[in-house]
Design an enzyme around this catalytic site. Structure first.
Site, PDB file in Angstrom:
ATOM      1  N   ASP A   9       0.869  -1.168   0.000  1.00 44.65           N
ATOM      2  CA  ASP A   9       0.000   0.000   0.000  1.00 44.65           C
ATOM      3  C   ASP A   9       0.911   1.226   0.000  1.00 44.65           C
ATOM      4  O   ASP A   9       2.049   1.175   0.477  1.00 44.65           O
ATOM      5  CB  ASP A   9      -0.886  -0.021   1.244  1.00 44.65           C
ATOM      6  CG  ASP A   9      -1.638   1.280   1.428  1.00 44.65           C
ATOM      7  OD1 ASP A   9      -2.419   1.634   0.524  1.00 44.65           O
ATOM      8  OD2 ASP A   9      -1.419   1.948   2.451  1.00 44.65           O
ATOM      9  N   ASP A  11      -0.027   5.072   0.783  1.00 40.61           N
ATOM     10  CA  ASP A  11      -0.198   6.082   1.836  1.00 40.61           C
ATOM     11  C   ASP A  11      -0.409   5.434   3.200  1.00 40.61           C
ATOM     12  O   ASP A  11      -1.320   4.645   3.394  1.00 40.61           O
ATOM     13  CB  ASP A  11      -1.377   6.995   1.484  1.00 40.61           C
ATOM     14  CG  ASP A  11      -1.150   7.705   0.160  1.00 40.61           C
ATOM     15  OD1 ASP A  11      -0.118   8.381   0.031  1.00 40.61           O
ATOM     16  OD2 ASP A  11      -1.987   7.567  -0.759  1.00 40.61           O
ATOM     17  N   TYR A  20      -4.856  12.895   0.166  1.00 43.59           N
ATOM     18  CA  TYR A  20      -4.986  13.348  -1.225  1.00 43.59           C
ATOM     19  C   TYR A  20      -3.764  14.130  -1.718  1.00 43.59           C
ATOM     20  O   TYR A  20      -3.884  14.981  -2.579  1.00 43.59           O
ATOM     21  CB  TYR A  20      -6.265  14.177  -1.408  1.00 43.59           C
ATOM     22  CG  TYR A  20      -7.511  13.428  -1.028  1.00 43.59           C
ATOM     23  CD1 TYR A  20      -7.948  12.336  -1.785  1.00 43.59           C
ATOM     24  CD2 TYR A  20      -8.259  13.795   0.084  1.00 43.59           C
ATOM     25  CE1 TYR A  20      -9.091  11.629  -1.436  1.00 43.59           C
ATOM     26  CE2 TYR A  20      -9.398  13.084   0.441  1.00 43.59           C
ATOM     27  CZ  TYR A  20      -9.818  12.011  -0.315  1.00 43.59           C
ATOM     28  OH  TYR A  20     -10.949  11.315   0.025  1.00 43.59           O
ATOM     29  N   ASN A  52      -5.363   2.780  -3.708  1.00 42.98           N
ATOM     30  CA  ASN A  52      -6.621   3.466  -4.023  1.00 42.98           C
ATOM     31  C   ASN A  52      -6.315   4.955  -4.158  1.00 42.98           C
ATOM     32  O   ASN A  52      -5.679   5.532  -3.278  1.00 42.98           O
ATOM     33  CB  ASN A  52      -7.655   3.278  -2.906  1.00 42.98           C
ATOM     34  CG  ASN A  52      -8.241   1.869  -2.868  1.00 42.98           C
ATOM     35  OD1 ASN A  52      -8.052   1.077  -3.782  1.00 42.98           O
ATOM     36  ND2 ASN A  52      -8.955   1.565  -1.799  1.00 42.98           N
ATOM     37  N   CYS A  90      -6.234   2.500  -8.326  1.00 44.55           N
ATOM     38  CA  CYS A  90      -7.655   2.568  -8.652  1.00 44.55           C
ATOM     39  C   CYS A  90      -8.091   4.022  -8.632  1.00 44.55           C
ATOM     40  O   CYS A  90      -7.966   4.689  -7.602  1.00 44.55           O
ATOM     41  CB  CYS A  90      -8.479   1.770  -7.650  1.00 44.55           C
ATOM     42  SG  CYS A  90     -10.259   2.036  -7.858  1.00 44.55           S
ATOM     43  N   HIS A  92     -11.232   5.034  -9.055  1.00 41.06           N
ATOM     44  CA  HIS A  92     -12.681   5.076  -8.873  1.00 41.06           C
ATOM     45  C   HIS A  92     -13.103   5.304  -7.423  1.00 41.06           C
ATOM     46  O   HIS A  92     -12.349   5.036  -6.492  1.00 41.06           O
ATOM     47  CB  HIS A  92     -13.303   3.756  -9.346  1.00 41.06           C
ATOM     48  CG  HIS A  92     -12.884   3.348 -10.717  1.00 41.06           C
ATOM     49  ND1 HIS A  92     -12.040   2.277 -10.953  1.00 41.06           N
ATOM     50  CD2 HIS A  92     -13.163   3.894 -11.930  1.00 41.06           C
ATOM     51  CE1 HIS A  92     -11.837   2.159 -12.249  1.00 41.06           C
ATOM     52  NE2 HIS A  92     -12.490   3.127 -12.863  1.00 41.06           N
ATOM     53  N   LYS A 109      -9.510  -1.447  -3.605  1.00 40.97           N
ATOM     54  CA  LYS A 109      -9.408  -2.270  -2.399  1.00 40.97           C
ATOM     55  C   LYS A 109     -10.585  -1.958  -1.477  1.00 40.97           C
ATOM     56  O   LYS A 109     -10.960  -0.791  -1.382  1.00 40.97           O
ATOM     57  CB  LYS A 109      -8.085  -1.974  -1.671  1.00 40.97           C
ATOM     58  CG  LYS A 109      -6.832  -2.346  -2.452  1.00 40.97           C
ATOM     59  CD  LYS A 109      -5.547  -1.952  -1.725  1.00 40.97           C
ATOM     60  CE  LYS A 109      -5.358  -0.447  -1.655  1.00 40.97           C
ATOM     61  NZ  LYS A 109      -4.092  -0.021  -1.037  1.00 40.97           N
ATOM     62  N   ASP A 134      -1.651  -0.740   5.788  1.00 38.78           N
ATOM     63  CA  ASP A 134      -1.918  -0.165   7.112  1.00 38.78           C
ATOM     64  C   ASP A 134      -3.390  -0.153   7.489  1.00 38.78           C
ATOM     65  O   ASP A 134      -3.731   0.298   8.580  1.00 38.78           O
ATOM     66  CB  ASP A 134      -1.349   1.260   7.201  1.00 38.78           C
ATOM     67  CG  ASP A 134      -2.123   2.253   6.339  1.00 38.78           C
ATOM     68  OD1 ASP A 134      -2.454   1.902   5.177  1.00 38.78           O
ATOM     69  OD2 ASP A 134      -2.395   3.367   6.813  1.00 38.78           O
TER      70      ASP A 134
END
Length: 194
Positions: A9, A11, A20, A52, A90, A92, A109, A134
């Site tokens: 992952d 972030d 963001y 994501n 991703c 979306h 995810k 995380d």
């Protein structure tokens, strides 16, 4: 030939979570990441990022901005010799405001779509691979893909039940512990042929 991978992952696991963020100047690695990823890479694992990026669906940033931030991260990691073999994200989110991205999908995810796509593209044996994240969505995505999973618990998931597909194979507090566990498993249960 099937390869082994560490799916990461982004972030909160590899970089400090600034919500963001796509500003390359604000990218900061989490403690232990460089040493840990060097060890995993030396053990023969491909390093692949799975992330994501709902900010795209919400219109907070563009794909171009995201790629600039990712290039900066790859540059930081390359300095000590760490090579990310892929960055799968991703764009979306079901409540996204950008019309073509505001939808449910199989790549966000906890769905395992991105992991499976990465495995297909890179010839990865998912049963011999790990997902480090995380949050429990990371754990679920890894488990659903057939990987072994590690939760680096920074307190984000306090009070949420870890059960079923959301139960990690190992829970720890930092990347160093995650890497030590994975490498200990490698020594205890070595793969017969690689």
């Amino acid at each position: 030939m099937n390869h082994r991978a560490i799916f990461l992952d982004k972030d909160g696991t590899v970089v400090v979570n600034v919500p963001y963020n796509v500003n390359p100047e604000l990218i900061e690695l989490m403690p232990g990441v460089i040493d840990g990823l060097l060890q995993l890479q030396a053990a023969g694992f491909m390093l692949i990022m799975i992330s994501n990026q709902a900010g795209l669906a919400h219109g907070y940033f563009t794909e171009r901005q995201l790629m600039a931030a990712q290039r900066r991260l790859e540059s930081i990691l390359a300095e000590p010799g760490i090579s990310l073999r892929g960055f799968f994200y991703c764009p979306h989110h079901p409540q996204g405001s950008v019309a073509e991205l505001g939808r449910a999908c199989e790549c966000r995810k906890p769905s395992p779509g991105l992991i499976k796509r990465a495995a297909l593209e890179h010839g990865i044996d998912l049963a011999e691979s790990w997902f480090i994240g995380d949050i429990l969505d990371d754990v679920e995505a890894g488990n659903r893909a057939g990987c072994k999973t590690v939760l680096v618990d920074s307190g984000t998931e306090t009070g949420k039940p870890m059960m079923g597909m959301r139960r990690p194979h190992f829970k720890c507090s930092n990347m160093n512990e995650a890497v030590d566990f994975i490498l200990a498993q490698e020594r205890t249960f070595p793969t017969v042929s690689r």
